[in-house]
Scaffold this motif. Structure first.
Motif, PDB file in Angstrom:
ATOM      1  N   ALA A 223     -15.099  -5.126   5.329  1.00 12.85           N
ATOM      2  CA  ALA A 223     -14.972  -4.840   3.893  1.00 12.85           C
ATOM      3  C   ALA A 223     -16.111  -5.503   3.112  1.00 12.85           C
ATOM      4  CB  ALA A 223     -13.628  -5.325   3.372  1.00 12.85           C
ATOM      5  N   GLU A 224     -16.567  -4.814   2.094  1.00  9.53           N
ATOM      6  CA  GLU A 224     -17.670  -5.365   1.298  1.00  9.53           C
ATOM      7  C   GLU A 224     -17.267  -6.680   0.658  1.00  9.53           C
ATOM      8  OE1 GLU A 224     -20.595  -4.102  -2.444  1.00  9.53           O
ATOM      9  OE2 GLU A 224     -19.397  -2.570  -1.406  1.00  9.53           O
ATOM     10  N   THR A 225     -16.071  -6.726   0.095  1.00 11.21           N
ATOM     11  CA  THR A 225     -15.558  -7.967  -0.489  1.00 11.21           C
ATOM     12  C   THR A 225     -14.088  -8.117  -0.121  1.00 11.21           C
ATOM     13  OG1 THR A 225     -14.964  -6.868  -2.575  1.00 11.21           O
ATOM     14  CG2 THR A 225     -17.146  -7.907  -2.452  1.00 11.21           C
ATOM     15  N   ARG A 227     -10.679 -10.459  -1.489  1.00 10.15           N
ATOM     16  CA  ARG A 227     -10.240 -11.325  -2.584  1.00 10.15           C
ATOM     17  C   ARG A 227      -9.430 -12.523  -2.101  1.00 10.15           C
ATOM     18  NH1 ARG A 227      -7.057  -7.533  -6.436  1.00 10.15           N
ATOM     19  NH2 ARG A 227      -6.341  -6.732  -4.417  1.00 10.15           N
ATOM     20  N   HIS A 228      -9.100 -12.543  -0.808  1.00 11.05           N
ATOM     21  CA  HIS A 228      -8.233 -13.595  -0.277  1.00 11.05           C
ATOM     22  C   HIS A 228      -8.778 -14.091   1.060  1.00 11.05           C
ATOM     23  CE1 HIS A 228      -5.262 -12.308  -3.283  1.00 11.05           C
ATOM     24  NE2 HIS A 228      -5.540 -11.066  -2.908  1.00 11.05           N
ATOM     25  N   HIS A 229      -8.207 -15.188   1.522  1.00 14.30           N
ATOM     26  CA  HIS A 229      -8.560 -15.727   2.836  1.00 14.30           C
ATOM     27  C   HIS A 229      -7.485 -15.454   3.887  1.00 14.30           C
ATOM     28  CE1 HIS A 229     -12.074 -17.489   1.229  1.00 14.30           C
ATOM     29  NE2 HIS A 229     -11.536 -18.600   0.735  1.00 14.30           N
ATOM     30  N   THR A 230      -6.307 -15.008   3.463  1.00 13.61           N
ATOM     31  CA  THR A 230      -5.192 -14.821   4.388  1.00 13.61           C
ATOM     32  C   THR A 230      -4.602 -13.434   4.210  1.00 13.61           C
ATOM     33  OG1 THR A 230      -4.671 -17.190   4.281  1.00 13.61           O
ATOM     34  CG2 THR A 230      -2.949 -15.722   5.115  1.00 13.61           C
ATOM     35  N   TYR A 231      -4.378 -12.745   5.344  1.00 19.07           N
ATOM     36  CA  TYR A 231      -3.858 -11.384   5.313  1.00 19.07           C
ATOM     37  C   TYR A 231      -2.830 -11.170   6.420  1.00 19.07           C
ATOM     38  CZ  TYR A 231      -7.700 -10.188   2.180  1.00 19.07           C
ATOM     39  OH  TYR A 231      -8.558 -10.142   1.110  1.00 19.07           O
ATOM     40  N   ASN A 232      -1.717 -10.544   6.046  1.00 16.72           N
ATOM     41  CA  ASN A 232      -0.784 -10.056   7.051  1.00 16.72           C
ATOM     42  C   ASN A 232      -1.380  -8.824   7.726  1.00 16.72           C
ATOM     43  OD1 ASN A 232       1.125 -11.994   6.397  1.00 16.72           O
ATOM     44  ND2 ASN A 232       2.278 -10.644   5.037  1.00 16.72           N
ATOM     45  N   ASP A 274       4.877  -7.859   4.906  1.00 15.62           N
ATOM     46  CA  ASP A 274       4.393  -7.060   3.781  1.00 15.62           C
ATOM     47  C   ASP A 274       2.870  -6.968   3.901  1.00 15.62           C
ATOM     48  OD1 ASP A 274       3.166  -6.683   1.105  1.00 15.62           O
ATOM     49  OD2 ASP A 274       5.232  -6.691   0.404  1.00 15.62           O
ATOM     50  N   ILE A 275       2.306  -5.761   3.857  1.00 11.99           N
ATOM     51  CA  ILE A 275       0.854  -5.597   4.000  1.00 11.99           C
ATOM     52  C   ILE A 275       0.209  -5.085   2.711  1.00 11.99           C
ATOM     53  CG2 ILE A 275       0.986  -5.277   6.495  1.00 11.99           C
ATOM     54  CD1 ILE A 275       0.469  -2.223   5.918  1.00 11.99           C
ATOM     55  N   THR A 276       0.855  -5.307   1.575  1.00 12.88           N
ATOM     56  CA  THR A 276       0.296  -4.856   0.303  1.00 12.88           C
ATOM     57  C   THR A 276      -1.111  -5.396   0.091  1.00 12.88           C
ATOM     58  OG1 THR A 276       2.502  -4.722  -0.675  1.00 12.88           O
ATOM     59  CG2 THR A 276       0.634  -4.843  -2.185  1.00 12.88           C
ATOM     60  N   ARG A 277      -1.314  -6.675   0.375  1.00 12.90           N
ATOM     61  CA  ARG A 277      -2.632  -7.286   0.164  1.00 12.90           C
ATOM     62  C   ARG A 277      -3.681  -6.626   1.054  1.00 12.90           C
ATOM     63  NH1 ARG A 277      -3.312 -13.784   0.574  1.00 12.90           N
ATOM     64  NH2 ARG A 277      -2.029 -13.619  -1.322  1.00 12.90           N
ATOM     65  N   LEU A 278      -3.347  -6.401   2.314  1.00 17.95           N
ATOM     66  CA  LEU A 278      -4.252  -5.725   3.249  1.00 17.95           C
ATOM     67  C   LEU A 278      -4.622  -4.339   2.744  1.00 17.95           C
ATOM     68  CD1 LEU A 278      -5.590  -5.249   6.078  1.00 17.95           C
ATOM     69  CD2 LEU A 278      -3.304  -4.594   6.893  1.00 17.95           C
ATOM     70  N   THR A 279      -3.629  -3.577   2.306  1.00 20.17           N
ATOM     71  CA  THR A 279      -3.876  -2.218   1.834  1.00 20.17           C
ATOM     72  C   THR A 279      -4.723  -2.212   0.566  1.00 20.17           C
ATOM     73  OG1 THR A 279      -1.818  -1.427   2.826  1.00 20.17           O
ATOM     74  CG2 THR A 279      -2.763  -0.101   1.061  1.00 20.17           C
ATOM     75  N   GLU A 280      -4.418  -3.107  -0.361  1.00 20.99           N
ATOM     76  CA  GLU A 280      -5.171  -3.137  -1.619  1.00 20.99           C
ATOM     77  C   GLU A 280      -6.641  -3.492  -1.401  1.00 20.99           C
ATOM     78  OE1 GLU A 280      -1.595  -4.346  -4.761  1.00 20.99           O
ATOM     79  OE2 GLU A 280      -2.991  -5.887  -4.041  1.00 20.99           O
ATOM     80  N   ASP A 281      -6.923  -4.382  -0.446  1.00 18.55           N
ATOM     81  CA  ASP A 281      -8.304  -4.850  -0.270  1.00 18.55           C
ATOM     82  C   ASP A 281      -9.113  -4.018   0.713  1.00 18.55           C
ATOM     83  OD1 ASP A 281      -7.672  -6.795  -2.064  1.00 18.55           O
ATOM     84  OD2 ASP A 281      -8.345  -8.469  -0.826  1.00 18.55           O
ATOM     85  N   THR A 282      -8.453  -3.226   1.565  1.00 15.75           N
ATOM     86  CA  THR A 282      -9.198  -2.456   2.575  1.00 15.75           C
ATOM     87  C   THR A 282      -8.866  -0.972   2.583  1.00 15.75           C
ATOM     88  OG1 THR A 282      -7.570  -2.684   4.372  1.00 15.75           O
ATOM     89  CG2 THR A 282      -9.160  -4.487   4.072  1.00 15.75           C
ATOM     90  N   GLY A 283      -7.779  -0.569   1.927  1.00 11.89           N
ATOM     91  CA  GLY A 283      -7.330   0.822   2.001  1.00 11.89           C
ATOM     92  C   GLY A 283      -6.552   1.142   3.259  1.00 11.89           C
ATOM     93  N   PHE A 284      -6.221   0.136   4.074  1.00 13.40           N
ATOM     94  CA  PHE A 284      -5.519   0.379   5.337  1.00 13.40           C
ATOM     95  C   PHE A 284      -4.122   0.932   5.114  1.00 13.40           C
ATOM     96  CE2 PHE A 284      -2.314  -1.115   8.358  1.00 13.40           C
ATOM     97  CZ  PHE A 284      -2.784  -0.570   9.530  1.00 13.40           C
ATOM     98  N   THR A 285      -3.792   1.967   5.855  1.00 14.31           N
ATOM     99  CA  THR A 285      -2.416   2.413   6.047  1.00 14.31           C
ATOM    100  C   THR A 285      -2.272   2.747   7.521  1.00 14.31           C
ATOM    101  OG1 THR A 285      -3.000   4.708   5.517  1.00 14.31           O
ATOM    102  CG2 THR A 285      -2.125   3.361   3.719  1.00 14.31           C
ATOM    103  N   PRO A 286      -1.115   2.481   8.122  1.00 12.78           N
ATOM    104  CA  PRO A 286      -0.968   2.747   9.555  1.00 12.78           C
ATOM    105  C   PRO A 286      -1.043   4.227   9.866  1.00 12.78           C
ATOM    106  CG  PRO A 286       1.124   2.075   8.582  1.00 12.78           C
ATOM    107  CD  PRO A 286       0.090   1.871   7.533  1.00 12.78           C
ATOM    108  N   ALA A 287      -1.681   4.550  10.985  1.00 11.65           N
ATOM    109  CA  ALA A 287      -1.774   5.939  11.434  1.00 11.65           C
ATOM    110  C   ALA A 287      -0.600   6.324  12.320  1.00 11.65           C
ATOM    111  CB  ALA A 287      -3.085   6.157  12.182  1.00 11.65           C
ATOM    112  N   PHE A 288       0.109   5.328  12.888  1.00 19.07           N
ATOM    113  CA  PHE A 288       1.164   5.581  13.852  1.00 19.07           C
ATOM    114  C   PHE A 288       2.513   5.140  13.292  1.00 19.07           C
ATOM    115  CE2 PHE A 288      -2.640   5.278  16.397  1.00 19.07           C
ATOM    116  CZ  PHE A 288      -2.469   6.230  17.400  1.00 19.07           C
TER     117      PHE A 288
END
Length: 306
Positions: A223-225, A227-232, A274-288
């Motif tokens: 990711a280009e930026t 916002r946090h140091h910790t991610y689920n 909860d992966i809200t932070r992951l999704t907000e900062d990278t756009g990740f959503t599970p494919a499976f």
């Protein structure tokens, strides 16, 4: 180039694949496991390395221009907890030394959802204060200690730490008889034509398919930026034994799977991340989802030994 230690293990290999899918050059380290998965063949550079050997670790920087490190290498505890902690702490400190010496952009490291044990809130999210609690396994204890060791070691260095609180991951390359998660052995018994031990239908919790976990880590590293140091790192939704059994029936015709009713320990909820932070900062959503994951894993197991 991105370095993935333990890059031939389950999570490491899927992370390496996801990084190459994003167009990154990847070098992976291998120690005990040397077989390259078919989905990585020809796509990564493999370097034999014992991460506890500091000099050998640092020499990687003479051969490659490494810009980011994903530290996933680890061992399985034996009878001596001190020996286990010494081995994995030495590997971590050597990786941190390398990150500082090479001036990498990001240092991502495997932590664990076990850090949240003792919190009653569901789902678990990164803003929760980590409780003081008795931890059920040496690996969870070490992974919880990884967090302050990493963040303090990288403070004021210009290297961004990325603590990966990784959920319950399964999929291709998982130990099919894993003592840490019952679904792989459950699926393995079914594929052998055996009736697996019955599970309680409504028990469940955090579940994430390995390709999704690898992609989430790859997105965090690239990711280009951030916002946090910790991610689920997980799927963000719980899954029950009933869902796995139903998916297995759909993808293994004629299979009989009996489930015990309800939950083993009575009414309640199983925790998940909860992966809200992951999704907000990278756009990740599970494919499976569960069905797609079971279908993919059954196909993998039929074609591969692991």
């Amino acid at each position: 180039m991105i370095l993935v230690t333990g890059g031939l293990g389950m999570i490491g290999a899927h992370t390496a694949r996801a990084l190459t899918d994003l167009g990154q050059e990847v070098v992976v380290t291998a120690h005990r496991r040397t077989g390259v998965p078919s989905f990585l063949a020809g796509r990564v550079t493999v370097e034999p390395l014992d991460v506890t050997d500091r000099d050998a670790f640092l020499k990687l920087g003479e051969r490659y221009e490494i810009n980011d490190i994903v530290h996933l290498a680890g061992s399985i505890p034996g009878d001596d907890p001190v020996a286990y902690f010494r081995t994995d702490t030495t590997g971590l400190l050597n990786a941190l030394d390398a990150a500082r010496a090479w001036g990498v952009r990001r240092f991502a490291v495997a932590a664990s959802l076990g850090a949240y044990l003792g919190r009653p809130e569901i789902p678990w999210h990164e803003d929760l204060a980590l409780p003081t609690a008795e931890l059920p396994h040496l690996i969870i204890a070490f992974k919880k200690a990884v967090e302050p060791l990493t963040t303090h070691s990288l403070r004021d260095t210009g290297v961004q730490p990325v603590v990966l609180r990784i959920g319950t991951i399964w999929g291709p390359l998982v130990d099919p008889e894993s003592p840490f998660f019952h679904i792989p052995s459950y699926v393995s018994a079914a594929l052998r034509g055996e009736e697996p031990p019955p599970l309680h239908a409504d028990d469940g919790g955090d579940r994430c398919y390995a390709p999704d976990a690898g992609r989430a880590i790859a997105l965090l590293v690239t990711a280009e930026t951030l916002r946090h140091h910790t991610y689920n790192v997980s799927s963000g939704v719980p899954a029950t034994n009933r869902q796995f059994a139903e998916a297995l029936r759909r993808h293994t015709p004629g299979l009989r799977l009996d489930l015990l009713p309800g939950r083993e320990h009575g009414p309640g909820e199983d925790p998940y991340l909860d992966i809200t932070r992951l999704t907000e900062d990278t756009g990740f959503t599970p494919a499976f989802d569960v069905d797609a994951a079971v279908a993919d894993y059954v196909a993998w197991r039929r074609a591969q030994p692991r």
